[in-house]
Design an enzyme around this catalytic site. Sequence first.
Site, short mmCIF file in Angstrom:
data_model
loop_
_atom_site.label_atom_id
_atom_site.label_comp_id
_atom_site.label_asym_id
_atom_site.label_seq_id
_atom_site.Cartn_x
_atom_site.Cartn_y
_atom_site.Cartn_z
N ASP A 1 21.40 0.13 27.81
CA ASP A 1 22.31 0.22 28.95
C ASP A 1 21.98 1.41 29.86
O ASP A 1 21.13 2.24 29.53
CB ASP A 1 23.76 0.36 28.46
CG ASP A 1 24.33 -0.93 27.90
OD1 ASP A 1 23.69 -1.98 28.11
OD2 ASP A 1 25.39 -0.89 27.26
N LYS B 1 24.62 -2.45 32.97
CA LYS B 1 25.97 -2.08 32.53
C LYS B 1 26.43 -0.78 33.20
O LYS B 1 27.17 0.01 32.63
CB LYS B 1 26.04 -1.92 31.01
CG LYS B 1 25.61 -3.16 30.25
CD LYS B 1 26.59 -4.29 30.37
CE LYS B 1 27.81 -4.09 29.53
NZ LYS B 1 28.76 -5.22 29.62
N MET C 1 37.02 5.47 31.98
CA MET C 1 36.87 4.55 33.12
C MET C 1 38.11 4.59 34.03
O MET C 1 38.63 3.55 34.42
CB MET C 1 36.64 3.11 32.63
CG MET C 1 35.46 2.97 31.68
SD MET C 1 35.34 1.32 30.94
CE MET C 1 36.78 1.30 29.87
#
Length: 532
Positions: free
Chosen positions: A35, A57, A172
């Site tokens: 990733d 990603k 996030m």
Amino acid sequence: MKGKVYIVGAGPGDIGLLTIKGLKCLQKAEVVIYDFHLNAQVLNYINHDAEFIYAGKRGGHHTMTQERINQILIEKASQYKTICRLKGGDPFVFGRGAEEAEALAKEGIEFEIVPGVSSAIAAPAYAGIPLTHRLYSSSLAIVPGYEDPAKKESLIDWAKLATGVGTIVFLMTIKNIETVCQKLIEHGRSAETPVAVIRWGTRSDQKTIVSNLKEIAKSVKEKEIKPPAVMVVGDVVNLREKLKWYEKKPLFGQRILVTREHSSRGPAYRSGRLDSSRGFETLEELGAEIIEFPTIKIVPVKNPGDLDKAISKIANYNWLIFTSANGVKFFLKRFFEKNIDIRDMKGIKICAIGTKTAAEIQKYGIKVDLVPEEFNAESLIGSLIIKSRGTTAAQDSEHELKGVRFLLPRAETAREILPEQIKKLGGDIDVVTVYKTEKPEVHGKRLKRFLKEEKIAIATFTSAATFKNFMSIMQEDAKTLLKGVAIAVIGPVTAQAVKEAGLNVNIMPKEATTEAMAKEIIYWVANKPSIR
């Protein structure tokens, strides 16, 4: 039969946080699917015969869909491959590792989960924020600041979360930080609750800001904090001023480019033996981030005819001179391959140029007779005369070394000063090539991006070849990319190559070792002028 998939957490950024088991899985992988959010230096550990597949990603920019990643895992496992699915952080902490494992289980494919250090734990630790503390918080929740929009309703019970947990870590969350803070305040969390946001936690460009629930969204906007970042909510944030340690390191914020073949984690490390040089390792311990970009590959000479001839008559020589650790390794490797008895070297004196070369010789149980104090031809010749004749050199004599036979195993391209001086003084010398340097097949796309974004503070070059190959790999952009970077070199020959390219040398140690270079880098950082 089917292959096996290892779903491995690579940690949040600091390469030292990769687990030993994760490293072993990487080393045996035939296929690596990786990733964006991991330190690309991890890829230096991988068997380079492996197939590399970039899955992307990156937040909002996915090179592959999750369904496509699952499909590739199944396809490769069906080809009897050992696969490493390499993910940032921990695969089971908002890493979608469970979805990949489910897809494999459905197809009857064997898999293992190798946990990694999650950014939820590591970023606060590197910012000096403990997530629990018996005086401040006895409970912890890790929550996504962003949920899948396909969900019909949120799975987060904001009322219970806001007041029922001591410390809350949000991942996030930057894009939704205003909404997240508002929800916590609406559901009973004090607007004055301390909050920290840590961007790029555990890396050299880690940035931490501290505020409270009421003001943090404003601070994030003013400081232009962008993903990836971790947000910590709770009284434990108040401990940061006492406990911050990473950002206090003397080389924190310094990203250093290493272009030599073996740095602290080069091929020697991957084969289970740490490189003897601790120079670059010391820089890491002091907070620098090392970016490895080898621009030379050292290989044995293709046609060893002259070397084999010299080895076959080894007993005829009086002196064996090694000018580098690589010369030692490649010479003795060939020596043992020819099944020559080491006792045939009895009586031959051994000379080593530099302490590193001497240390490499001593690893084989061989005594070193001479290590000249200065690393130049004049000093070496004088020492050789004294050791060979027992007298000091006569400056006007042409026969000081008459009858003395020397063997000099060295690199394919090297200076001729020493052989010429020995011949001038009447000595016999055979010069044989034992290894050469090549430019490896590497792509500099990521490094170019780092240089353009001014994320490299210092570039190190340990030979003229490492510098020239770097310039060749970077092509027409090379000079521009290095303009704002401090350049550190070992030796006058390397310095001259840099100057001929129209660039300045900022750091050059007196002694030709990586340890000496590291010391000069430390001193330069502490006293550096602005070069940008």
